[in-house]
Design an enzyme around this catalytic site. Sequence first.
Site, PDB file in Angstrom:
ATOM      1  N   CYS A 164       0.803  -1.220   0.000  1.00  0.00           N
ATOM      2  CA  CYS A 164       0.000   0.000   0.000  1.00  0.00           C
ATOM      3  C   CYS A 164       0.836   1.270   0.000  1.00  0.00           C
ATOM      4  CB  CYS A 164      -0.938  -0.011   1.208  1.00  0.00           C
ATOM      5  SG  CYS A 164      -1.904  -1.522   1.321  1.00  0.00           S
ATOM      6  N   HIS A 304      -2.992   7.838   6.250  1.00  0.00           N
ATOM      7  CA  HIS A 304      -3.177   6.530   5.622  1.00  0.00           C
ATOM      8  C   HIS A 304      -4.561   6.008   6.000  1.00  0.00           C
ATOM      9  CE1 HIS A 304      -2.058   2.854   3.683  1.00  0.00           C
ATOM     10  NE2 HIS A 304      -2.171   2.138   4.784  1.00  0.00           N
ATOM     11  N   GLU A 315      -1.125   4.858  13.590  1.00  0.00           N
ATOM     12  CA  GLU A 315      -0.873   6.142  12.922  1.00  0.00           C
ATOM     13  C   GLU A 315      -1.139   7.309  13.856  1.00  0.00           C
ATOM     14  OE1 GLU A 315      -1.633   8.330   8.625  1.00  0.00           O
ATOM     15  OE2 GLU A 315      -2.995   6.712   9.242  1.00  0.00           O
ATOM     16  N   LYS A 336      -9.829   7.741   2.476  1.00  0.00           N
ATOM     17  CA  LYS A 336     -10.272   6.360   2.282  1.00  0.00           C
ATOM     18  C   LYS A 336     -11.702   6.182   2.785  1.00  0.00           C
ATOM     19  CE  LYS A 336      -5.785   3.963   2.357  1.00  0.00           C
ATOM     20  NZ  LYS A 336      -4.887   5.119   2.522  1.00  0.00           N
ATOM     21  N   HIS A 341      -9.934   1.548   0.108  1.00  0.00           N
ATOM     22  CA  HIS A 341      -8.480   1.392   0.066  1.00  0.00           C
ATOM     23  C   HIS A 341      -8.057   0.889  -1.315  1.00  0.00           C
ATOM     24  CE1 HIS A 341      -4.468   0.907   1.193  1.00  0.00           C
ATOM     25  NE2 HIS A 341      -4.586   0.237   2.332  1.00  0.00           N
ATOM     26  N   PHE A 400       1.688  -3.305   3.950  1.00  0.00           N
ATOM     27  CA  PHE A 400       2.074  -4.612   4.467  1.00  0.00           C
ATOM     28  C   PHE A 400       3.568  -4.822   4.233  1.00  0.00           C
ATOM     29  CE2 PHE A 400      -2.168  -7.210   4.115  1.00  0.00           C
ATOM     30  CZ  PHE A 400      -2.697  -6.440   5.124  1.00  0.00           C
TER      31      PHE A 400
END
Length: 412
Positions: A164, A304, A315, A336, A341, A400
């Site tokens: 991502c 994010h 975060e 998002k 996503h 990831f």
Amino acid sequence: MADRRVVITGMGVVTALGDTLADLWNSIVAGRSGIKTIEGFDTSAYPVRIGGEISDFNPENLLDKREIKRQDRFALFALVSAIHALDDSGLDLNQIDRQRCGVIIGSGIGGLSELEKEHTKLIERGPGRVSPFCVPKLMVNAASANVSIHYNLYGINSAAVTACASAAHAIGMAYRHIKSNEADMIITGGSEAALTRLGLASFCALKSLSQRNDEPAKASRPFDRDRDGFVLSEGAGILVLEDYETARKRGARIYAEMLGYGMTGDGLHLTAPAPDGDGAHQAMRQAIKTAGINNEKIDYINAHGTGTELNDISETAAIKNLFGTRAKKVPISSTKSHLGHLLGASGGVELVITALAMQHSVIPPTINLENPDPQCDLDYTPLEAREAKINYAMSNSFGFGGHNAVLVIGKV
């Protein structure tokens, strides 16, 4: 590194909220969601039946049938977005040195739909029926390659694959290449088309997706205590980065200046972020440092913000660690919440939105943030957009594998 300034002169998107900048921005400001029930394949056996699906994608308007046939959906998203971005930039390729112009486009997964289709042929009809275009269509670098071929660009041509964080890393790489005088213009960003049978099944197996099937528009809920996972989406966000002096001389419209880029690794877990957000914290710190500013200058953060418990808390901790007592004063949002996503494309689309926020002096809202998680207690701009002057902004992308990428832009 040469002290060259790098600016954004063109942007293009393909998203669940439209394929023009105006459609995307107007929908974001109005608080609309692009999440809906998936129609592209039968989801009746899946626990998740919603996503950020692009159901009206029509590349025939821009590309001939032969070019379309030889590309996977993710590469077509990238190419169409690149065409929009280059048109938006007003750049005349006949007036520039194509040896100094390149392409760097990221994707977390690449041509998954092609892989599924050809695997089905292999099982049902045998190896002799697998297409010779299978590998050229599924490889992640197909997006950058096809854009380069379409425009006959002979400079830097690469791809970033960091889950991502892919698009943000691609943009950061492009920024560095122009800044160090290795290129004058680079088409960059990210593209993803993993909303397929296998893609959806895989993320369902990870138990990372929202199952709010009866309320698709309310499914993506970053920082909300009632969130139950992220929403899988598809699309692309592409930007034209250019040397400032070249852009200025040709009278280009400049959206923003690329100022900083930070990248780190958590070194901890393949799918879970560091609970204290230290890797994200250090990436943000690096980005601000390379931008030549201090924390006090950041006016907005596009988070994010996936809508998963671990990510949102991590975060939030990272932002608190970096900004200290000022953390609660910095406007933040997760777009998002509108788009879901887009995996490896997220950083591209979100930097486009961040640049538009700077241009319009508006903080995008985090929709569906109705009941904030007590552990997520910062200013996430809940529910409604807010007018605010933005001179410096940050966009976060974490993937990831512990990949962290942060971009900082500034008003010119």
